[in-house]
Design a protein around this motif. Structure first.
Motif, mmCIF file in Angstrom:
data_model
loop_
_atom_site.group_PDB
_atom_site.id
_atom_site.type_symbol
_atom_site.label_atom_id
_atom_site.label_comp_id
_atom_site.label_asym_id
_atom_site.label_seq_id
_atom_site.Cartn_x
_atom_site.Cartn_y
_atom_site.Cartn_z
ATOM 1 N N ARG A 68 0.863 -1.212 -0.040
ATOM 2 C CA ARG A 68 -0.130 0.028 0.105
ATOM 3 C C ARG A 68 0.808 1.406 -0.186
ATOM 4 N NH1 ARG A 68 -5.204 -1.048 1.255
ATOM 5 N NH2 ARG A 68 -5.817 -3.051 1.913
ATOM 6 N N ARG A 69 2.028 1.095 0.667
ATOM 7 C CA ARG A 69 2.754 2.372 0.775
ATOM 8 C C ARG A 69 3.563 2.657 -0.847
ATOM 9 N NH1 ARG A 69 8.222 2.968 4.642
ATOM 10 N NH2 ARG A 69 8.828 5.229 3.840
ATOM 11 N N THR A 70 3.941 1.632 -1.388
ATOM 12 C CA THR A 70 4.142 2.015 -2.893
ATOM 13 C C THR A 70 3.364 2.585 -3.432
ATOM 14 O OG1 THR A 70 5.931 0.185 -2.574
ATOM 15 C CG2 THR A 70 5.126 0.637 -4.767
ATOM 16 N N ILE A 71 2.037 1.883 -3.665
ATOM 17 C CA ILE A 71 1.046 2.353 -4.461
ATOM 18 C C ILE A 71 0.704 3.821 -3.978
ATOM 19 C CG2 ILE A 71 -1.569 2.108 -4.822
ATOM 20 C CD1 ILE A 71 0.278 0.008 -6.159
ATOM 21 N N MET A 72 0.681 4.086 -2.722
ATOM 22 C CA MET A 72 0.167 5.385 -2.322
ATOM 23 C C MET A 72 1.406 6.637 -2.646
ATOM 24 S SD MET A 72 -2.017 7.700 -1.041
ATOM 25 C CE MET A 72 -2.836 6.252 -0.394
ATOM 26 N N THR A 73 2.587 6.086 -2.444
ATOM 27 C CA THR A 73 3.820 7.135 -2.684
ATOM 28 C C THR A 73 3.668 7.349 -4.354
ATOM 29 O OG1 THR A 73 5.207 6.143 -1.019
ATOM 30 C CG2 THR A 73 6.157 7.326 -2.713
ATOM 31 N N THR A 74 3.497 6.460 -5.239
ATOM 32 C CA THR A 74 3.421 6.448 -6.711
ATOM 33 C C THR A 74 2.522 7.332 -6.933
ATOM 34 O OG1 THR A 74 4.557 4.198 -6.795
ATOM 35 C CG2 THR A 74 3.585 5.266 -8.978
ATOM 36 N N THR A 75 1.137 7.283 -6.364
ATOM 37 C CA THR A 75 -0.003 8.150 -6.712
ATOM 38 C C THR A 75 0.116 9.387 -6.434
ATOM 39 O OG1 THR A 75 -1.484 6.060 -6.213
ATOM 40 C CG2 THR A 75 -2.282 8.450 -6.118
ATOM 41 N N VAL A 76 0.781 9.677 -5.207
ATOM 42 C CA VAL A 76 0.944 11.027 -4.763
ATOM 43 C C VAL A 76 2.106 11.803 -5.736
ATOM 44 C CG1 VAL A 76 1.996 12.539 -2.932
ATOM 45 C CG2 VAL A 76 0.484 10.991 -2.303
ATOM 46 N N VAL A 77 3.172 11.172 -6.079
ATOM 47 C CA VAL A 77 3.993 11.702 -6.906
ATOM 48 C C VAL A 77 3.515 12.019 -8.365
ATOM 49 C CG1 VAL A 77 6.318 11.342 -8.193
ATOM 50 C CG2 VAL A 77 5.969 10.663 -5.821
ATOM 51 N N CYS A 78 2.911 11.164 -8.871
ATOM 52 C CA CYS A 78 2.112 11.265 -10.140
ATOM 53 C C CYS A 78 1.138 12.349 -10.106
ATOM 54 C CB CYS A 78 1.490 10.041 -10.762
ATOM 55 S SG CYS A 78 2.613 8.685 -10.976
ATOM 56 N N PHE A 79 0.332 12.494 -8.918
ATOM 57 C CA PHE A 79 -0.543 13.767 -8.812
ATOM 58 C C PHE A 79 0.106 14.975 -8.790
ATOM 59 C CE2 PHE A 79 -2.171 16.660 -5.777
ATOM 60 C CZ PHE A 79 -3.632 17.025 -6.358
ATOM 61 N N LEU A 80 1.311 15.133 -7.966
ATOM 62 C CA LEU A 80 1.965 16.455 -8.069
ATOM 63 C C LEU A 80 2.826 16.547 -9.314
ATOM 64 C CD1 LEU A 80 3.623 15.986 -4.414
ATOM 65 C CD2 LEU A 80 1.848 17.387 -5.180
ATOM 66 N N ALA A 81 3.095 15.539 -9.870
ATOM 67 C CA ALA A 81 3.892 15.994 -11.305
ATOM 68 C C ALA A 81 2.901 16.650 -12.204
ATOM 69 C CB ALA A 81 4.381 14.713 -11.682
ATOM 70 N N TRP A 82 1.576 15.787 -12.163
ATOM 71 C CA TRP A 82 0.344 16.555 -13.107
ATOM 72 C C TRP A 82 0.097 17.855 -12.730
ATOM 73 C CZ3 TRP A 82 -0.983 16.793 -17.480
ATOM 74 C CH2 TRP A 82 -2.532 17.042 -17.878
ATOM 75 N N VAL A 83 -0.104 18.144 -11.205
ATOM 76 C CA VAL A 83 -0.392 19.359 -11.087
ATOM 77 C C VAL A 83 0.490 20.431 -11.654
ATOM 78 C CG1 VAL A 83 -0.545 21.047 -8.958
ATOM 79 C CG2 VAL A 83 -1.816 18.869 -8.726
ATOM 80 N N PHE A 84 1.850 20.295 -11.273
ATOM 81 C CA PHE A 84 2.694 21.454 -11.737
ATOM 82 C C PHE A 84 3.100 21.383 -13.339
ATOM 83 C CE2 PHE A 84 3.601 21.400 -7.321
ATOM 84 C CZ PHE A 84 3.507 22.677 -7.035
ATOM 85 N N SER A 85 2.637 20.255 -13.907
ATOM 86 C CA SER A 85 2.865 20.200 -15.354
ATOM 87 C C SER A 85 1.575 21.147 -15.803
ATOM 88 C CB SER A 85 2.604 18.825 -15.996
ATOM 89 O OG SER A 85 3.767 17.955 -15.578
ATOM 90 N N VAL A 86 0.405 20.835 -15.189
ATOM 91 C CA VAL A 86 -0.503 21.719 -15.762
ATOM 92 C C VAL A 86 -0.517 23.214 -15.038
ATOM 93 C CG1 VAL A 86 -3.249 22.320 -15.184
ATOM 94 C CG2 VAL A 86 -2.367 19.805 -15.613
ATOM 95 N N TYR A 87 0.203 23.504 -14.111
ATOM 96 C CA TYR A 87 0.541 24.817 -13.689
ATOM 97 C C TYR A 87 1.342 25.671 -14.795
ATOM 98 C CZ TYR A 87 2.707 28.430 -10.730
ATOM 99 O OH TYR A 87 3.074 29.736 -10.402
ATOM 100 N N ASP A 88 2.265 24.743 -15.234
ATOM 101 C CA ASP A 88 3.298 25.341 -16.380
ATOM 102 C C ASP A 88 2.169 25.772 -17.553
ATOM 103 O OD1 ASP A 88 5.693 26.074 -17.851
ATOM 104 O OD2 ASP A 88 4.979 24.172 -19.001
ATOM 105 N N PHE A 89 1.432 24.749 -17.937
ATOM 106 C CA PHE A 89 0.708 24.901 -19.087
ATOM 107 C C PHE A 89 -0.152 25.789 -19.105
ATOM 108 C CE2 PHE A 89 -2.449 22.965 -22.119
ATOM 109 C CZ PHE A 89 -1.677 22.682 -23.259
#
Length: 462
Positions: free
Chosen positions: A35-56
């Motif tokens: 669960r920790r691996t799944i949650m960590t991966t999910t959070v990193v992907c979420f933040l990566a998308w947030v700041f990709s959208v932010y730039d866009f």
């Protein structure tokens, strides 16, 4: 009929965090991810998308200020924005092959770094040519959501809540858009637009460090090894490994594009790409040019239109969660079809209904709920609808049709108005009709099994 061998229960600690495990461990079958691996991966992907959208989104938000700096007219700024869109499209084409050849984790890092670079270099531009070249790099950030859809599809496996989990990640779009608007509003009076772009790079550096510590998708590790085994002439071992990880490697020796347009995937590829194109006509008309449609077409005041845009992001956020949840229950393909069809009907009713803010604003927000929300189901559906061997290039081929649809939507809107139609009719032809057609096209896309595992987090599978 050949039955796939039953994999052993393998703990993820037997797999190295970087690199591939030994064949002895690999041939035990996919690991059970914690669960920790799944949650960590999910959070990193979420933040990566947030700041990709932010730039866009930040570029569109600050384009008027950039134009003031360089003395561009409105027409010149529009032409430059079109050039940026074309550059974004070209660069985003690179992401599909990268996913299928380099891997899911490296692609996450490259696309996120692309968002950081496009922000940082935008602060240094000296004119139109350099701006178009630099902003083209944002095509990597734009395609970060494709990386998320492919990567998380394989990391979540057959978890019964995987679509809802992904909807939180996809909701990074309205979060990133609101952050961009808020930062621009607060910081622009204190510093120039160049500094705002420069500051956008620093959070991404932290995300890149976190991303480097993630695990590669077990499915891709196995796919890469099957290619190595086949290259070494060990076809039997390659086939056995493919069965363990539920991989289809039957056409893996062909080019990605040739596989996409082979008889087994041709209709799916064309319908999915068409759905993206037509739906982005609606995105362009009702989201990007929403203020113009509301003020010119429905008589809503400009100040009210700005409030509506804020509410629109909230509606989009709730729409992502709703459609992610619904997709787990009735099927993602069905959810997309129903959502976009209803959205087209609602936007049509909004356009041709009373010119009354009490009517227009709720209907517009509801239309955006059904326009934006299904993308949480769509992105995850794309990841599971293509076999692992072309999961990246297949998803990205459909995804890059979005900017093409945006260009067509703008052009068609201008053309219909130029022919003498009012803004309401033009918005229907260029936007609402496109939304409806996108839902219809999904009828031609593949039906995908969404069989559940009993566990909330199941072993990763292709």
């Amino acid at each position: 009929m050949t039955t796939a061998p039953t994999p052993e229960i393998v703990d993820e600690t037997e797999w190295p965090r970087n690199g591939a495990p030994s064949d002895e461990v690999l041939f035990k079958g996919p690991p059970t991810l914690s669960r920790r691996t799944i949650m960590t991966t999910t959070v990193v992907c979420f933040l990566a998308w947030v700041f990709s959208v932010y730039d866009f989104v930040l570029f569109g938000t600050l384009l008027p200020k950039i134009s003031e700096t360089f003395g561009w007219t409105t027409g010149e700024a529009t032409a430059i924005a079109t050039g940026v869109t074309v550059g974004t499209f070209v660069v985003s084409l690179l992401v599909g092959p990268m996913l299928d050849r380099w891997g899911r984790k490296p692609s996450l890092i490259v696309t996120t770094a692309g968002a950081a670079l496009s922000s940082g270099f935008t602060a240094l531009v000296g004119g139109a040519a350099s701006l178009i070249g630099v902003r083209a790099i944002s095509g990597l950030g734009y395609s970060e959501e494709v990386v998320n859809s492919v990567y998380l599809n394989e990391m979540y496996g057959k978890s019964r809540r995987r679509g809802f989990m992904f909807s939180f990640v996809q909701s990074g779009w309205p979060v990133g858009a609101l952050l961009a608007a808020a930062f621009a509003a607060v910081l622009l009076p204190l510093m120039g637009w160049r500094w705002i772009f420069l500051l956008a790079t620093f959070p991404v550096v932290i995300i890149l460090i976190a991303g480097s510590k993630l695990r590669e998708s077990p499915s891709f590790v196995a796919l890469k090894r099957t290619r190595e085994l086949r290259a070494a002439g060990r076809e039997t071992d390659a086939s056995r490994l493919a069965e363990l990880y539920n991989l289809d490697i039957s056409r893996d020796n062909e080019s990605g594009l040739r596989q996409l347009f082979a008889p087994d995937l041709r209709r799916h590829t064309l319908c999915l790409s068409g759905a993206w194109l037509f739906n982005w006509m609606g995105i362009q008309v009702f989201s990007v040019l929403g203020t113009t449609v509301l003020t010119d077409g429905k008589g809503v005041s400009f100040s009210s239109a700005l409030v509506v845009l804020i509410l629109a992001n909230l509606a989009g956020f709730l729409g992502y969660l709703f459609h992610g949840y619904l997709g787990d229950r009735i099927g993602r393909r069905t959810t997309i079809m129903v959502g976009w069809t209803i959205g087209g009907v609602v936007m049509t009713a909004m356009l041709f209904g009373p010119n009354n803010s009490a009517y227009v604003i709720p209907m517009y927000a509801l239309g955006l709920f059904f326009l934006n929300g299904p993308y949480s189901a769509m992105l995850f559906y794309m990841g599971e609808s293509f076999p692992a061997r072309v999961r990246g290039i297949g998803s990205n081929t459909a995804h890059v049709m979005g900017p093409v649809g945006a260009i067509i939507g703008s052009a068609l809107l201008s053309l219909v108005i130029g022919l003498g139609a009012d803004a309401t009719t033009a918005a229907f032809v260029a936007g609402a009709l496109g939304m409806f057609l996108s839902g219809v096209l999904m009828l031609g896309a593949r039906k995908v099994s969404q069989d559940e595992d009993d566990a909330s987090v199941a072993p990763a599978a292709a």
